[in-house]
Every structure is written in C-alpha cells, then in structure tokens.
Design an enzyme around this catalytic site. Structure first.
Site, PDB file in Angstrom:
ATOM      1  N   GLY A   1      35.787  20.879  22.291  1.00  0.00           N
ATOM      2  CA  GLY A   1      35.598  22.286  22.652  1.00  0.00           C
ATOM      3  C   GLY A   1      35.888  23.291  21.552  1.00  0.00           C
ATOM      4  O   GLY A   1      35.294  24.373  21.525  1.00  0.00           O
TER       5      GLY A   1
ATOM      6  N   GLU B   1      42.726  25.442  19.481  1.00  0.00           N
ATOM      7  CA  GLU B   1      42.194  25.014  20.780  1.00  0.00           C
ATOM      8  C   GLU B   1      41.193  26.049  21.293  1.00  0.00           C
ATOM      9  O   GLU B   1      41.302  27.239  20.986  1.00  0.00           O
ATOM     10  CB  GLU B   1      43.331  24.908  21.807  1.00  0.00           C
ATOM     11  CG  GLU B   1      43.933  23.522  21.939  1.00  0.00           C
ATOM     12  CD  GLU B   1      43.024  22.538  22.689  1.00  0.00           C
ATOM     13  OE1 GLU B   1      41.806  22.757  22.770  1.00  0.00           O
ATOM     14  OE2 GLU B   1      43.559  21.545  23.180  1.00  0.00           O
ATOM     15  N   ASP B   2      40.261  25.596  22.098  1.00  0.00           N
ATOM     16  CA  ASP B   2      39.368  26.551  22.758  1.00  0.00           C
ATOM     17  C   ASP B   2      40.044  27.142  23.992  1.00  0.00           C
ATOM     18  O   ASP B   2      39.919  28.334  24.258  1.00  0.00           O
ATOM     19  CB  ASP B   2      38.025  25.902  23.129  1.00  0.00           C
ATOM     20  CG  ASP B   2      38.193  24.619  23.935  1.00  0.00           C
ATOM     21  OD1 ASP B   2      39.274  23.999  23.874  1.00  0.00           O
ATOM     22  OD2 ASP B   2      37.243  24.232  24.633  1.00  0.00           O
TER      23      ASP B   2
ATOM     24  N   ASP C   1      44.939  25.272  29.511  1.00  0.00           N
ATOM     25  CA  ASP C   1      44.825  25.359  30.964  1.00  0.00           C
ATOM     26  C   ASP C   1      46.197  24.975  31.549  1.00  0.00           C
ATOM     27  O   ASP C   1      47.111  25.792  31.601  1.00  0.00           O
ATOM     28  CB  ASP C   1      43.705  24.377  31.343  1.00  0.00           C
ATOM     29  CG  ASP C   1      43.196  24.530  32.746  1.00  0.00           C
ATOM     30  OD1 ASP C   1      43.985  24.933  33.615  1.00  0.00           O
ATOM     31  OD2 ASP C   1      42.021  24.239  33.007  1.00  0.00           O
TER      32      ASP C   1
ATOM     33  N   LYS D   1      44.615  30.254  30.386  1.00  0.00           N
ATOM     34  CA  LYS D   1      44.620  30.532  31.832  1.00  0.00           C
ATOM     35  C   LYS D   1      46.061  30.422  32.293  1.00  0.00           C
ATOM     36  O   LYS D   1      46.486  29.348  32.753  1.00  0.00           O
ATOM     37  CB  LYS D   1      43.800  29.467  32.572  1.00  0.00           C
ATOM     38  CG  LYS D   1      42.307  29.650  32.545  1.00  0.00           C
ATOM     39  CD  LYS D   1      41.706  28.557  33.440  1.00  0.00           C
ATOM     40  CE  LYS D   1      40.199  28.539  33.372  1.00  0.00           C
ATOM     41  NZ  LYS D   1      39.645  27.377  34.082  1.00  0.00           N
TER      42      LYS D   1
ATOM     43  N   PHE E   1      36.171  28.774  36.374  1.00  0.00           N
ATOM     44  CA  PHE E   1      35.580  27.773  35.484  1.00  0.00           C
ATOM     45  C   PHE E   1      34.650  28.482  34.512  1.00  0.00           C
ATOM     46  O   PHE E   1      33.730  29.188  34.928  1.00  0.00           O
ATOM     47  CB  PHE E   1      34.820  26.715  36.284  1.00  0.00           C
ATOM     48  CG  PHE E   1      34.598  25.451  35.506  1.00  0.00           C
ATOM     49  CD1 PHE E   1      35.448  24.372  35.665  1.00  0.00           C
ATOM     50  CD2 PHE E   1      33.568  25.364  34.578  1.00  0.00           C
ATOM     51  CE1 PHE E   1      35.262  23.209  34.919  1.00  0.00           C
ATOM     52  CE2 PHE E   1      33.379  24.212  33.826  1.00  0.00           C
ATOM     53  CZ  PHE E   1      34.231  23.131  34.003  1.00  0.00           C
TER      54      PHE E   1
ATOM     55  N   ASP F   1      32.369  23.396  27.820  1.00  0.00           N
ATOM     56  CA  ASP F   1      31.244  22.744  28.486  1.00  0.00           C
ATOM     57  C   ASP F   1      31.426  22.616  29.993  1.00  0.00           C
ATOM     58  O   ASP F   1      32.525  22.761  30.525  1.00  0.00           O
ATOM     59  CB  ASP F   1      31.084  21.324  27.945  1.00  0.00           C
ATOM     60  CG  ASP F   1      32.178  20.380  28.474  1.00  0.00           C
ATOM     61  OD1 ASP F   1      33.362  20.734  28.364  1.00  0.00           O
ATOM     62  OD2 ASP F   1      31.839  19.314  29.026  1.00  0.00           O
TER      63      ASP F   1
ATOM     64  N   ARG G   1      27.819  24.295  25.692  1.00  0.00           N
ATOM     65  CA  ARG G   1      28.700  24.598  24.562  1.00  0.00           C
ATOM     66  C   ARG G   1      28.025  25.561  23.579  1.00  0.00           C
ATOM     67  O   ARG G   1      28.688  26.242  22.810  1.00  0.00           O
ATOM     68  CB  ARG G   1      29.081  23.316  23.813  1.00  0.00           C
ATOM     69  CG  ARG G   1      29.911  22.332  24.627  1.00  0.00           C
ATOM     70  CD  ARG G   1      30.493  21.271  23.705  1.00  0.00           C
ATOM     71  NE  ARG G   1      30.922  20.063  24.392  1.00  0.00           N
ATOM     72  CZ  ARG G   1      32.150  19.879  24.905  1.00  0.00           C
ATOM     73  NH1 ARG G   1      33.044  20.820  24.830  1.00  0.00           N
ATOM     74  NH2 ARG G   1      32.469  18.742  25.492  1.00  0.00           N
TER      75      ARG G   1
END
Ligand code: PRP
Length: 187
Positions: free
Chosen positions: A50, A105-106, A109, A137, A158, A165, A171
C-alpha cells in the site's frame, strides 16, 4: 471519433481526499522530514504494497539524501481484522544498524502491523526509528503506536486509492475515495 477509454475508477465512491489535497500534504510532510533529517543517515522503509504510491511521492519531496528499502508483511486472518500475528514476506535488503530509519505506511488501522514492525526493526539497532503514515484511523486502534508524522486522520470507513486497495484494485486512483458500503462484504 475515438471511443472514451473505460474508466472503472469513476464508479468508486465519494472522494474523501482529493489529489490536490494529497499532493499538498505530501509536500508539507516532505519539507518536515527534510528539516528533521538534515545531516542524518535517512533510510525510508516502505511497507508493501500500500505504501508504494505515498513513498514515491514523499521521496520526490525530500531535499536531503535518503535511501529507500521495502518490507512486505502479511497478517494472519482476514485483512480487515488483523490478528496481530505478522509474517515477513519480504525483508529489508540492507542492514539498518546505526541508521536513521523512517517507516512509511499508507494507513495505520488497529496498529498491530506497525507495532510488530517497530519491535522487529528496533531489534536491529538503528540509530533512530520513527513512523510516517499518510492515513490513520484512530477509532480502530487496538494498540498504541508512536507516529511522528501523520498526513490525515480519517473516520472508520473503508477507503481505497493512492496505494490503498480493495481486492488488490483501485491502488492507481490519484485520490482517496470511500468505498460504497454495499461493495464491502460483511458490513
Ligand atoms: C494495510 C496497511 C498496513 C496495515 C495496517 O496493509 O498498509 O500495513 O494494513 O493495518 P493494522 O494497523 O490494522 O495492522 P494490508 O494488509 O492491507 O496490505 P497492502 O499494503 O498490501 O494493501
């Protein structure tokens, strides 16, 4: 007359973060990282898959010398509810001992992947270890992780695009979009 090329991307949900907002934020983060790492020995570690889009843009906004390396990890269990047990699919190519490492990081979570990565990389004796994530998040967090640079805090929705993705697709979007609820199984 040329036919309009197919564009699956128009069918994705509402734009959460536009391409312009992303580029502005990445340029700000790049300036911050450049200031903080002046005179240091920076290695950015991108977490596949990601983070590839974000790290590629971040890299081009740096004005300090830097190397990049990549890790690929996978959590056991479903991707939306990580178990915290992480498996290394691809390790770094080079040693990070004594170097200034920035994990890129993308999205963070639950924090479980990052928690594992921090512990794993810290054990390799870097001079410093910090984290830069494009998205976070906070509502989903299960473990507290130290994040030095954050692009955007987002709600518990989401999202896809700009590296993120759904079933390996989307992506390539230049923005971050909400995935419509009916597209996500189990919601
Ligand atoms: C995403 C993201 C993080 C992780 C965050 O990766 O890139 O690595 O999940 O989740 P967590 O905070 O709950 O651990 P994903 O497993 O979707 O793989 P990908 O990067 O290849 O899409």
């Amino acid at each position: 007359m040329a036919a309009t090329p197919p564009n699956e991307l128009v069918s994705v949900g509402e734009v959460l973060i536009s391409a312009e907002e992303l580029q502005k934020k990445v340029s700000e983060l790049g300036a911050q990282v450049s200031r903080d790492y002046a005179g240091k020995d920076l290695v950015m570690v991108g977490v596949l898959r990601g983070a590839v889009v974000f790290i590629a843009d971040l890299l081009r906004n740096l004005t300090v010398p830097c190397e990049i390396d990549f890790m690929a990890v996978s959590s056991y269990g479903s991707s939306r509810d990580s178990s915290g047990v992480v498996r290394i699919l691809k390790d770094l190519d080079d040693s990070i001992e004594g170097r200034d490492v920035l994990i890129v990081e993308d999205i963070v979570d639950s924090g479980l992947t990052l928690n594992y990565l921090i512990r794993n990389l810290q054990a390799r004796d870097p001079a410093s270890l910090e984290v830069c994530t494009l998205l976070t998040k906070p509502e989903r967090r299960r473990v507290d992780v130290p994040i030095r640079y954050t692009g955007f805090e987002i709600p518990n929705e989401f999202v896809v695009g700009y590296g993120l993705d759904f079933g390996q697709r989307y992506r390539n979007l230049d923005h971050v979009a909400l995935l419509p609820e009916d597209a996500v199984p189990g919601r």
